[in-house]
Design a protein around this motif. Structure first.
Motif, PDB file in Angstrom:
ATOM      1  N   GLU A   1       0.813  -1.206   0.000  1.00 19.99           N
ATOM      2  CA  GLU A   1       0.000   0.000   0.000  1.00 19.99           C
ATOM      3  C   GLU A   1       0.852   1.264   0.000  1.00 19.99           C
ATOM      4  OE1 GLU A   1      -3.071  -0.109  -0.578  1.00 19.99           O
ATOM      5  OE2 GLU A   1      -3.124  -2.298  -0.498  1.00 19.99           O
ATOM      6  N   LYS A   2       1.931   1.258   0.786  1.00 20.88           N
ATOM      7  CA  LYS A   2       2.804   2.445   0.818  1.00 20.88           C
ATOM      8  C   LYS A   2       3.465   2.672  -0.536  1.00 20.88           C
ATOM      9  CE  LYS A   2       3.921   2.330   5.754  1.00 20.88           C
ATOM     10  NZ  LYS A   2       5.004   2.160   6.749  1.00 20.88           N
ATOM     11  N   ARG A   3       3.837   1.588  -1.196  1.00 24.02           N
ATOM     12  CA  ARG A   3       4.470   1.736  -2.510  1.00 24.02           C
ATOM     13  C   ARG A   3       3.483   2.287  -3.528  1.00 24.02           C
ATOM     14  NH1 ARG A   3       7.676  -3.084  -5.811  1.00 24.02           N
ATOM     15  NH2 ARG A   3       8.282  -1.809  -7.625  1.00 24.02           N
ATOM     16  N   LYS A   4       2.253   1.800  -3.471  1.00 26.35           N
ATOM     17  CA  LYS A   4       1.228   2.300  -4.379  1.00 26.35           C
ATOM     18  C   LYS A   4       0.979   3.781  -4.145  1.00 26.35           C
ATOM     19  CE  LYS A   4      -3.599   1.489  -5.663  1.00 26.35           C
ATOM     20  NZ  LYS A   4      -4.813   0.683  -5.359  1.00 26.35           N
ATOM     21  N   HIS A   5       0.905   4.149  -2.882  1.00 28.57           N
ATOM     22  CA  HIS A   5       0.689   5.548  -2.516  1.00 28.57           C
ATOM     23  C   HIS A   5       1.869   6.404  -2.952  1.00 28.57           C
ATOM     24  CE1 HIS A   5      -0.682   8.704   0.460  1.00 28.57           C
ATOM     25  NE2 HIS A   5      -1.794   8.356  -0.157  1.00 28.57           N
ATOM     26  N   TYR A   6       3.081   5.898  -2.780  1.00 27.35           N
ATOM     27  CA  TYR A   6       4.284   6.637  -3.168  1.00 27.35           C
ATOM     28  C   TYR A   6       4.336   6.841  -4.678  1.00 27.35           C
ATOM     29  CZ  TYR A   6       9.202   7.681  -4.024  1.00 27.35           C
ATOM     30  OH  TYR A   6      10.359   8.264  -4.454  1.00 27.35           O
ATOM     31  N   ASP A   7       3.988   5.787  -5.438  1.00 26.16           N
ATOM     32  CA  ASP A   7       4.009   5.903  -6.895  1.00 26.16           C
ATOM     33  C   ASP A   7       3.012   6.932  -7.398  1.00 26.16           C
ATOM     34  OD1 ASP A   7       5.985   4.020  -7.061  1.00 26.16           O
ATOM     35  OD2 ASP A   7       4.627   2.339  -7.441  1.00 26.16           O
ATOM     36  N   GLN A   8       1.920   7.115  -6.661  1.00 25.85           N
ATOM     37  CA  GLN A   8       0.894   8.066  -7.084  1.00 25.85           C
ATOM     38  C   GLN A   8       1.219   9.497  -6.692  1.00 25.85           C
ATOM     39  OE1 GLN A   8      -2.736   6.567  -5.403  1.00 25.85           O
ATOM     40  NE2 GLN A   8      -3.127   5.173  -7.092  1.00 25.85           N
ATOM     41  N   PHE A   9       1.758   9.691  -5.477  1.00 26.09           N
ATOM     42  CA  PHE A   9       1.883  11.038  -4.938  1.00 26.09           C
ATOM     43  C   PHE A   9       3.309  11.478  -4.651  1.00 26.09           C
ATOM     44  CE2 PHE A   9      -2.245   9.337  -3.645  1.00 26.09           C
ATOM     45  CZ  PHE A   9      -3.077  10.262  -4.255  1.00 26.09           C
ATOM     46  N   GLY A  10       4.301  10.617  -4.824  1.00 23.17           N
ATOM     47  CA  GLY A  10       5.676  11.031  -4.635  1.00 23.17           C
ATOM     48  C   GLY A  10       6.127  10.930  -3.199  1.00 23.17           C
ATOM     49  N   PRO A  11       7.278  11.535  -2.891  1.00 24.02           N
ATOM     50  CA  PRO A  11       7.864  11.416  -1.544  1.00 24.02           C
ATOM     51  C   PRO A  11       6.937  11.908  -0.458  1.00 24.02           C
ATOM     52  CG  PRO A  11       9.435  12.364  -3.086  1.00 24.02           C
ATOM     53  CD  PRO A  11       8.112  12.310  -3.796  1.00 24.02           C
ATOM     54  N   GLU A  12       7.001  11.245   0.676  1.00 25.27           N
ATOM     55  CA  GLU A  12       6.139  11.572   1.816  1.00 25.27           C
ATOM     56  C   GLU A  12       6.464  12.935   2.394  1.00 25.27           C
ATOM     57  OE1 GLU A  12       3.096  10.671   4.575  1.00 25.27           O
ATOM     58  OE2 GLU A  12       3.736   9.617   2.794  1.00 25.27           O
ATOM     59  N   ASP A  13       7.757  13.339   2.395  1.00 27.37           N
ATOM     60  CA  ASP A  13       8.138  14.576   3.074  1.00 27.37           C
ATOM     61  C   ASP A  13       7.544  15.799   2.406  1.00 27.37           C
ATOM     62  OD1 ASP A  13       9.593  14.280   0.817  1.00 27.37           O
ATOM     63  OD2 ASP A  13      11.547  14.739   1.717  1.00 27.37           O
ATOM     64  N   GLU A  14       7.294  15.755   1.068  1.00 25.38           N
ATOM     65  CA  GLU A  14       6.708  16.900   0.400  1.00 25.38           C
ATOM     66  C   GLU A  14       5.269  17.105   0.850  1.00 25.38           C
ATOM     67  OE1 GLU A  14       7.102  16.499  -3.767  1.00 25.38           O
ATOM     68  OE2 GLU A  14       9.301  16.425  -3.747  1.00 25.38           O
TER      69      GLU A  14
END
Length: 357
Positions: free
Chosen positions: A152-165
């Motif tokens: 799930e985290k990878r899917k979310h990352y691929d959609q929205f980019g780095p978490e820190d932004e």
């Protein structure tokens, strides 16, 4: 513990005699032994006294040494790292993309990602890499693998980019919410009127807000200027508002993981993998709702389970080694024997799985 008090008192008396003889090494040895047998304030005070005497002795001897002979400069130690290592650390710390940090493609499998992580972890671990910034690089590698090995985290990352932004955008929004309504004239008129269809304009006079009619030309000019400021503020805040809306919308599409390694009300149904017989838990509707490959799912279960065991085994070994070192340092045979017999269940399970495989 009370039975050791007499022996501890005897050690303290011996230590006092050695202090009078200025034999610091033996005095410290018997005081540490007294502390192990029966901790007391007297032993602690004597240890502090020995330390102060040693520091005072160093301070008095240093000027004599400087006057006695010129100080010979020690040769500079060579750095404990190579230029290649330093360059690699800088490269990792500059990377913002998790795939780039691990050196894998966006289509990489879990096995490929974990293989890349193992290679980089050995290369950048602070115990093996003494470069400045190696700890930060090691942490960045750990963050990357933690996100990319979670479905799930990878899917979310691929959609929205780095978490820190996204976090920085949320932080900015929260700071904006903390502004008081009467901080500036513009914010006040944004929320409480400000000339919509001939409405009144609120201005600050003498520390209070007063309503002023828009009939005069000066007031009309002030109102028009504030309208422009309000519009400008809204345009500046628009990207932040859109980011919040997208973040909230994305949360509705994030589904739960298909399994858990621990039983809980959400995952009550117990199963075990076909290969290593690793237990895991799924939802009650797993049999009807799950449409993926069970074999691939169980491979992920086993990889996660073994990874957890390796981390736990690493901690167990570190604890045992630290206890053994402590026992050797104090010359305590009983503590050494106890440290040797410390159980390491995670390491035992890991060895069993290796034998089973």
């Amino acid at each position: 513990m009370e039975g050791n008090k007499d022996e501890a008192d005897r050690c303290i008396k011996l230590a006092e005699n050695y202090i009078k003889e200025r034999n610091r090494e033996k005095a410290e040895k018997f005081l540490h032994k007294a502390e192990r047998l029966y901790p007391s304030q007297k032993a602690q005070d004597l240890l502090v006294q020995i330390q102060l005497m040693a520091e005072k002795k160093v301070e008095t001897e240093q000027p004599r040494r400087r006057n006695a002979a010129p100080k010979v400069e020690e040769p500079k130690k060579a750095p404990e790292y190579t230029p290649e290592q330093l360059e690699a650390v800088k490269k990792i710390n500059k990377c913002k993309d998790y795939y780039e940090i691990l050196g894998v493609s966006k289509d990489a499998t879990d096995s490929e990602i974990k293989k890349a992580y193992k290679k980089l972890a050995l290369q950048f671990h602070p115990d093996k890499n003494k470069c400045p910034g190696a700890a930060e690089a090691f942490k960045a590698i750990g963050n990357a693998v933690a996100v990319l090995t979670d479905v799930e985290k990878r899917k979310h990352y691929d959609q929205f980019g780095p978490e820190d932004e996204r976090l920085s955008a949320r932080s900015y929004t929260n700071n904006y919410r903390e502004f008081d309504a009467d901080t500036t004239d513009e914010f006040f008129n944004m929320f409480f009127g400000g000339g919509f269809n001939g409405a009144n304009v609120y201005v600050r006079r003498g520390g209070r807000w007063q309503r002023q009619n828009t009939g005069s030309q000066e007031t009309h000019h002030t109102h028009h200027h504030r309208e422009q400021n309000n519009y400008s503020a809204f345009v500046q805040l628009l990207p932040i508002i859109l980011a919040i809306v997208l973040s909230m919308a994305s949360s509705f599409f994030v589904s739960d993981p298909p399994y858990s390694l621990q039983a809980n009300p959400k995952y009550p149904i117990g199963r075990s993998t076909a290969n290593l017989r690793v237990p895991y838990y799924v939802k009650e509707n797993f049999a009807t709702e799950f449409q993926g490959s069970v074999r691939r799912l169980e491979m992920s279960v086993e990889e996660e389970y073994i990874s957890n065991l390796r981390h736990a085994c690493y901690r167990e070994k570190n604890y045992r080694d630290s206890m053994i070192w402590k026992a050797r340092n104090f010359g305590d045979r009983e503590l050494f024997q106890t440290a040797q017999n410390i159980k390491m269940p995670a390491c035992d399970k890991l060895q069993t799985l290796k034998n089973y495989g």
